[in-house]
Design an enzyme around this catalytic site. Structure first.
Site, PDB file in Angstrom:
ATOM      1  N   SER A  30       0.830  -1.219   0.000  1.00 49.31           N
ATOM      2  CA  SER A  30       0.000   0.000   0.000  1.00 49.31           C
ATOM      3  C   SER A  30       0.859   1.262   0.000  1.00 49.31           C
ATOM      4  CB  SER A  30      -0.970   0.000   1.177  1.00 49.31           C
ATOM      5  OG  SER A  30      -0.269  -0.124   2.372  1.00 49.31           O
ATOM      6  N   LYS A  63      11.043  -4.688   0.172  1.00 51.28           N
ATOM      7  CA  LYS A  63       9.909  -3.756   0.116  1.00 51.28           C
ATOM      8  C   LYS A  63      10.481  -2.345   0.206  1.00 51.28           C
ATOM      9  CE  LYS A  63       6.852  -3.648   3.624  1.00 51.28           C
ATOM     10  NZ  LYS A  63       5.618  -3.862   4.410  1.00 51.28           N
ATOM     11  N   MET A 100      13.102  -9.320   3.510  1.00 52.26           N
ATOM     12  CA  MET A 100      12.820 -10.577   4.215  1.00 52.26           C
ATOM     13  C   MET A 100      12.982 -11.730   3.237  1.00 52.26           C
ATOM     14  SD  MET A 100       9.507  -9.415   6.490  1.00 52.26           S
ATOM     15  CE  MET A 100       9.578 -10.682   7.733  1.00 52.26           C
ATOM     16  N   GLU A 101      13.166 -12.938   3.801  1.00 55.75           N
ATOM     17  CA  GLU A 101      13.246 -14.127   2.952  1.00 55.75           C
ATOM     18  C   GLU A 101      11.993 -14.194   2.082  1.00 55.75           C
ATOM     19  OE1 GLU A 101      15.046 -17.790   5.468  1.00 55.75           O
ATOM     20  OE2 GLU A 101      13.294 -16.812   6.350  1.00 55.75           O
ATOM     21  N   LEU A 102      12.171 -14.618   0.842  1.00 54.99           N
ATOM     22  CA  LEU A 102      11.031 -14.770  -0.059  1.00 54.99           C
ATOM     23  C   LEU A 102      10.289 -16.053   0.299  1.00 54.99           C
ATOM     24  CD1 LEU A 102       9.924 -13.340  -2.673  1.00 54.99           C
ATOM     25  CD2 LEU A 102      11.179 -15.063  -3.960  1.00 54.99           C
ATOM     26  N   VAL A 103       8.959 -15.984   0.372  1.00 53.34           N
ATOM     27  CA  VAL A 103       8.210 -17.203   0.715  1.00 53.34           C
ATOM     28  C   VAL A 103       7.510 -17.755  -0.527  1.00 53.34           C
ATOM     29  CG1 VAL A 103       7.830 -16.432   3.087  1.00 53.34           C
ATOM     30  CG2 VAL A 103       6.066 -16.003   1.371  1.00 53.34           C
ATOM     31  N   ASP A 117      -3.822  -6.883  10.501  1.00 53.73           N
ATOM     32  CA  ASP A 117      -4.276  -6.703   9.127  1.00 53.73           C
ATOM     33  C   ASP A 117      -4.546  -8.066   8.484  1.00 53.73           C
ATOM     34  OD1 ASP A 117      -4.730  -6.131   6.515  1.00 53.73           O
ATOM     35  OD2 ASP A 117      -2.754  -5.289   6.088  1.00 53.73           O
ATOM     36  N   ASP A 141       3.806  -9.188   6.421  1.00 49.19           N
ATOM     37  CA  ASP A 141       3.337  -7.817   6.661  1.00 49.19           C
ATOM     38  C   ASP A 141       2.973  -7.555   8.121  1.00 49.19           C
ATOM     39  OD1 ASP A 141       2.433  -5.257   6.571  1.00 49.19           O
ATOM     40  OD2 ASP A 141       1.181  -5.510   4.802  1.00 49.19           O
TER      41      ASP A 141
END
Length: 409
Positions: A96, A114, A201-204, A244, A263
């Protein structure tokens, strides 16, 4: 009949176009407010308004590469590229208030970076004020919604979400709290590529919740059961909650049968005083004890004690509807529940007779609870919730006894 913020002449196509353009300029604030009005569910917004929010959601403008690199250099220093083996300049997702890029570390781990849009943090206060005037002008916000108070809470939350250092701390905390959990995982924060406006962060792997609708009933039940159990643990055990419940914040990996949580910008703590009262409100609703629901709501400052009889009745009805899942003896069928519809019918009464705005914590807590129930409804879950709550309640009571005996109360 109809949605609460219903159609009105103001929402002609030309005006809708203007609203979309205005909201796109303050996309972060607009999306966050849309989320607060729970845009996943149409009991609150008219179809026209939903379309407006949807168009804003889809309108992500990506930063030009030079601007995006400017943020990376400003936050991580000019040598940031030495820390990655590769970095994709085209974002693969929009957040967002930023955009997400894929990278590979020197040790071969894949990461998601991000990157925040410039100027977002500085413009929040004015964005929320502008948004409020658009809302007031166009949608005639009902008086009892305490929109100004809700929007103050929102400003505070948006401020948190702009601070990626805070979010990184929240992610680390959740990773610690859920260590060894058989079902949930929290990806690791990559410290050397994280700062106030960049979070790595680590990619999931896996698929977001909205793509889980085609899974078999047993798997959907299990996923939803874990999501609700986590909700209860966050509130009553950790007193720390990711508030969220967006579909895309839960990624299900079918091969490993695990869900990764993403997030953590909207994470917040709850005081022991708040949870002590709140668990008793849920307990009373699960037991069908209307008088106790009313008393505990007053203890929680949901009410002043001077409300009209009609408001008291409507408030208790709403709580009883929410407590319905936890009071059913056998499995509760979320697919056929009319919880949101039932509350919507009570809202006009509650708005008319409300004398005080609810506690600050309740805005994000109820967003999370309603959103989690909505995920269960969308996935057509049929799960026994009463025993889940009983378990949480007895654990809470035991924890309270231990604390009190340790303090010699």
């Amino acid at each position: 009949g109809g949605a609460l913020l219903d159609s009105n002449p103001f929402l002609s196509e030309a005006n809708a176009e203007r609203i979309v353009n205005t909201l796109c300029k303050m996309r972060g604030a607009a999306l966050k407010i849309g989320q607060m009005l729970s845009i996943q569910d149409n009991t609150f917004l008219s179809p026209e308004l939903q379309q407006i929010f949807e168009r804003v959601r889809q309108s992500a403008d990506f930063m030009p590469p030079a601007q995006m690199k400017g943020v990376l250099v400003g936050e991580l220093g000019s040598g940031w590229q030495e820390k990655v083996a590769s970095f994709e300049e085209t974002p693969f997702a929009a957040a967002s208030i930023g955009q997400v890029h894929r990278g590979v570390l020197r040790d071969g781990r894949e990461v998601a970076l991000k990157i925040q849009y410039p100027g977002i943090a500085q413009s929040i206060t004015s964005d929320v004020d502008n948004f409020l005037s658009v809302l007031k002008m166009g949608m005639m916000l009902p008086e009892g919604l305490f929109a100004d108070k809700a929007l103050q809470v929102l400003q505070k939350e948006l401020g948190w979400e702009c601070d990626y250092l805070r979010e990184a701390d929240c992610a680390r905390k959740f990773r610690r709290l859920l260590e060894g959990d058989p079902f949930f995982e929290v990806p690791e924060v990559v410290d050397e590529l994280s700062a106030r406006r960049v979070l790595s962060m680590e990619l999931v792997g896996g698929i977001p919740m909205d793509q889980c609708r085609t899974l078999d009933q047993e798997t959907r039940n299990e996923i939803c059961s874990h999501i609700l159990r986590l909700c209860l643990r966050e509130l009553f055990e950790f007193r720390f909650m990711q508030t969220d419940p967006n579909w895309s914040n839960f990624f299900y990996d079918a091969q490993r049968h695990k869900v990764a949580l993403l997030d953590f910008g909207a994470s917040r703590g709850f005081s022991k005083e708040f949870t002590d009262h709140y668990i008793e409100v849920v307990r009373a609703a699960a037991d069908g004890d209307r008088a106790r629901v009313l008393q505990k709501s007053k203890d929680l400052k949901f009410m002043t004690g001077f409300e009209s009889k009609a408001f008291e009745e409507a408030h208790v009805d709403a709580v009883m509807i929410l407590g319905e899942a936890f009071s059913a003896a056998g499995p509760f069928d979320f697919g056929s529940q009319n919880t949101t519809r039932g509350i919507q019918e009570l809202i006009p009464t509650m708005l008319k007779h409300r004398l005080c705005s609810p506690p600050e914590e309740s805005y994000s807590l109820h967003r999370k609870m309603a959103g989690s129930f909505l995920i269960c409804a969308r996935l057509g879950a049929v799960i026994p919730c009463r025993e889940m709550f009983e378990e949480a309640y007895s654990r809470y009571a035991a924890q309270k006894r231990d604390t009190e005996s340790a303090e010699g109360v």
